[in-house]
Design an enzyme around this catalytic site. Structure first.
Site, short mmCIF file in Angstrom:
data_model
loop_
_atom_site.label_atom_id
_atom_site.label_comp_id
_atom_site.label_asym_id
_atom_site.label_seq_id
_atom_site.Cartn_x
_atom_site.Cartn_y
_atom_site.Cartn_z
N ARG A 116 -4.17 35.78 24.78
CA ARG A 116 -2.89 36.28 24.24
C ARG A 116 -3.11 37.72 23.81
NH1 ARG A 116 -3.25 31.07 22.13
NH2 ARG A 116 -4.04 31.94 20.19
N GLN A 159 -5.06 15.75 15.22
CA GLN A 159 -5.33 16.27 16.57
C GLN A 159 -6.78 16.72 16.66
OE1 GLN A 159 -5.51 20.06 17.04
NE2 GLN A 159 -6.44 19.59 19.04
N SER A 175 -3.69 19.77 12.94
CA SER A 175 -4.61 20.35 13.94
C SER A 175 -6.05 20.36 13.42
CB SER A 175 -4.18 21.78 14.24
OG SER A 175 -5.21 22.50 14.89
N TYR A 191 -9.87 18.60 18.79
CA TYR A 191 -10.46 19.43 19.86
C TYR A 191 -11.90 19.00 20.00
CZ TYR A 191 -6.78 23.05 20.14
OH TYR A 191 -5.63 23.75 20.35
N HIS A 241 0.65 23.44 26.44
CA HIS A 241 0.20 24.09 25.20
C HIS A 241 1.18 25.19 24.78
CE1 HIS A 241 -3.67 23.77 22.87
NE2 HIS A 241 -3.15 24.82 22.27
N LYS A 274 -3.21 14.69 25.01
CA LYS A 274 -2.31 15.86 25.04
C LYS A 274 -2.77 16.89 26.07
CE LYS A 274 -0.29 19.28 21.87
NZ LYS A 274 -0.89 20.59 22.07
N TYR A 291 1.09 35.47 16.39
CA TYR A 291 0.23 34.35 16.82
C TYR A 291 1.11 33.16 17.22
CZ TYR A 291 -2.82 30.24 16.25
OH TYR A 291 -3.48 29.05 16.43
N THR A 316 -6.58 16.63 22.43
CA THR A 316 -6.10 17.74 23.27
C THR A 316 -7.14 18.05 24.34
OG1 THR A 316 -4.86 18.63 21.42
CG2 THR A 316 -5.31 20.13 23.24
N ARG A 345 0.61 28.73 26.26
CA ARG A 345 -0.47 29.54 25.66
C ARG A 345 -1.76 29.45 26.44
NH1 ARG A 345 1.04 30.53 20.29
NH2 ARG A 345 -0.98 30.39 19.27
C1 LIG Z 1 0.76 28.89 16.76
C2 LIG Z 1 0.38 27.71 17.59
C3 LIG Z 1 -0.84 27.08 17.38
C4 LIG Z 1 -1.19 25.96 18.13
N1 LIG Z 1 -2.37 25.31 17.85
C5 LIG Z 1 -2.63 24.14 18.48
C6 LIG Z 1 -3.74 23.35 18.08
O1 LIG Z 1 -4.49 23.70 17.16
N2 LIG Z 1 -3.97 22.19 18.76
C7 LIG Z 1 -3.17 21.76 19.79
O2 LIG Z 1 -3.42 20.71 20.37
N3 LIG Z 1 -2.09 22.48 20.15
C8 LIG Z 1 -1.80 23.65 19.53
N4 LIG Z 1 -0.68 24.35 19.88
C9 LIG Z 1 0.24 23.80 20.89
C10 LIG Z 1 1.28 22.90 20.24
O3 LIG Z 1 0.71 21.69 19.81
C11 LIG Z 1 2.42 22.53 21.23
O4 LIG Z 1 1.85 22.06 22.43
C12 LIG Z 1 3.34 23.70 21.53
O5 LIG Z 1 3.52 24.51 20.39
C13 LIG Z 1 4.69 23.18 22.00
O6 LIG Z 1 5.52 24.21 22.35
P1 LIG Z 1 6.66 24.85 21.40
O7 LIG Z 1 5.94 25.73 20.42
O8 LIG Z 1 7.47 25.62 22.36
O9 LIG Z 1 7.40 23.71 20.72
C14 LIG Z 1 -0.33 25.48 19.15
C15 LIG Z 1 0.90 26.14 19.35
C16 LIG Z 1 1.26 27.22 18.59
C17 LIG Z 1 2.60 27.88 18.82
#
Ligand SMILES: Cc1cc2nc3c(=O)[nH]c(=O)nc-3n(C[C@H](O)[C@H](O)[C@H](O)COP(=O)(O)O)c2cc1C
Length: 378
Positions: free
Chosen positions: A165, A128, A107, A130, A276, A252, A25, A156, A279
């Site tokens: 994914r 953060q 989050s 949503y 993100h 964001k 994940y 966000t 993702r």
């Molecule tokens: C496992 C995972 C869960 C995430 N969940 C959220 C989330 O709940 N809310 C959000 O705004 N971004 C979420 N993100 C995005 C992160 O805030 C961030 O934008 C991203 O991880 C940055 O990239 P990096 O992992 O390469 O540092 C998530 C990222 C990952 C890897």
């Protein structure tokens, strides 16, 4: 004892210690993962200008992000299900960030609730948000973050629809994990993780279960999530959220100069250039490639942050050189957490701080606030 020298070492250790469903994940992007890979790869294309015989005494990494003092210009990114990488994960990461002197962002989709994290930390953290269709729930969530004295709201905007994914579908991602034969066999090889989970009661989405209508257990939650994220979210929603919140607001998920102008005009205190972590829109450019255009468009009007692919202090330095006031790290701290709990997050931050400090010195700079694009080769 495994010797940990860099973020990659933490990733390898996390892979050994965290059940596959949750490791995957974290370590995945949407569809072909091309944007996920580009986020990391594009940093490597930026080359430093090495300088010598400059006085390098009394170096400082101290700065501010959204008006808050930071020991270095790095914050922990909001990540969902952090309490599944390690028992009580959000509390442990928040504590590590607090001791280090950088912001932790909780989050909406966390396992430990806002109140729980507040009860186990002594300084304000960031929350953060949503936006979901159930606006009563969102209003209450904003009020809860205020009551918990969160010092910034990170809104966000890039997840109104969900990128796919493949690994999460194959693994049947859920929290807590369903006890299928495959999951039980995998967990049997992760005894530390299992012991931690058996020792905590925090195994569900703490901000949601029991707070949103018709969500009292996890089996109804995945259906609720896909129904609830609001595809009609617009800039007028940003307005009421800003009003209801009344504090520091960080937007964001900005990847486009036109959206950056709208974010600046919304009166937010900062925006985060972010895809993100690769993702969501697979095929979008890397965040570091998008950063200069956005700095050129609105850098005088609004503070600019970025995230995506930061894996070292050198990457932090590159982003700051290109105009980011600060960066967020997602996976690096999750790997630290999965590998060694709170100590792993601290280790992750120590590694990045050391790399940042020494690399800044090699570029002939003593103060992170004096770093600009002149430290990069054209
Ligand atoms: C496992 C995972 C869960 C995430 N969940 C959220 C989330 O709940 N809310 C959000 O705004 N971004 C979420 N993100 C995005 C992160 O805030 C961030 O934008 C991203 O991880 C940055 O990239 P990096 O992992 O390469 O540092 C998530 C990222 C990952 C890897």
């Amino acid at each position: 004892m495994t010797l940990i020298t860099c973020i990659e070492d933490l990733r390898r250790l996390a892979k050994r210690r965290v059940p596959r469903m949750f490791y995957d994940y974290a370590d995945s992007g949407s569809w072909t993962e091309s944007t996920y890979r580009a986020n990391e790869e594009d940093f490597q294309k930026l080359k430093f200008r090495q300088r010598v015989a400059v006085d390098l005494n009394n170096r400082s990494l101290r700065s501010t992000m959204a008006g808050q003092e930071v020991a270095m210009p790095v914050a922990l990114a909001p990540t969902g299900l952090t309490g599944m990488q390690h028992a009580d994960g959000e509390i442990l990461a928040a504590r590590a960030a607090e001791k280090f002197g950088i912001p932790f962002t909780l989050s909406t989709m966390s396992i430990c609730s806002i109140e729980d994290v507040a009860a186990h930390t002594s300084k304000p953290f960031w929350f953060q948000l949503y936006v979901m269709k159930d606006r009563d729930f969102i209003n209450r969530l904003i009020d809860r973050a205020k009551a918990a004295k969160c010092s910034a709201l990170v809104l966000t905007l890039d997840l109104q629809v969900l990128g796919q994914r493949h690994k999460d579908l194959r693994n049947g991602l859920s929290a807590p994990p369903r006890l299928t034969v495959a999951n039980m066999l995998d967990m049997a090889t992760k005894p530390r993780w299992c012991a931690g989970m058996l020792g905590t009661s925090r195994r569900q989405f703490g901000n949601i279960v029991g707070h949103a209508q018709s969500v009292s257990d996890m089996s109804s939650l995945s259906a609720w999530t896909s129904q609830q994220f609001d595809p009609s979210l617009s800039w007028s929603d940003v307005e009421w959220i800003k009003k209801r919140w009344g504090g520091k607001l960080i937007i964001k998920g900005i990847m486009d100069a036109e959206d950056a102008r709208l974010a600046a005009n919304s009166g937010a205190d900062a925006l985060i250039v972010s895809n993100h972590g690769g993702r969501q829109l697979d095929g979008a450019p890397s965040s570091i490639a998008a950063l200069p255009g956005i700095v050129a468009a609105v850098g005088r009007q609004i503070e600019i942050h970025m995230d995506g692919g930061v894996r070292s202090g050198q990457d932090v330095l590159r982003a700051v050189a290109l105009g980011a006031r600060g960066v967020y790290i997602g996976r690096p701290f999750l790997y630290g957490l999965g590998a060694m709990g709170e100590a792993g997050v601290t280790r992750c931050l120590d590694i990045i701080r050391n790399e940042l400090d020494i690399s800044m010195a090699f570029c002939g700079k003593r103060d992170i606030q004096q770093v600009s694009s002149e430290i990069l080769l054209p």
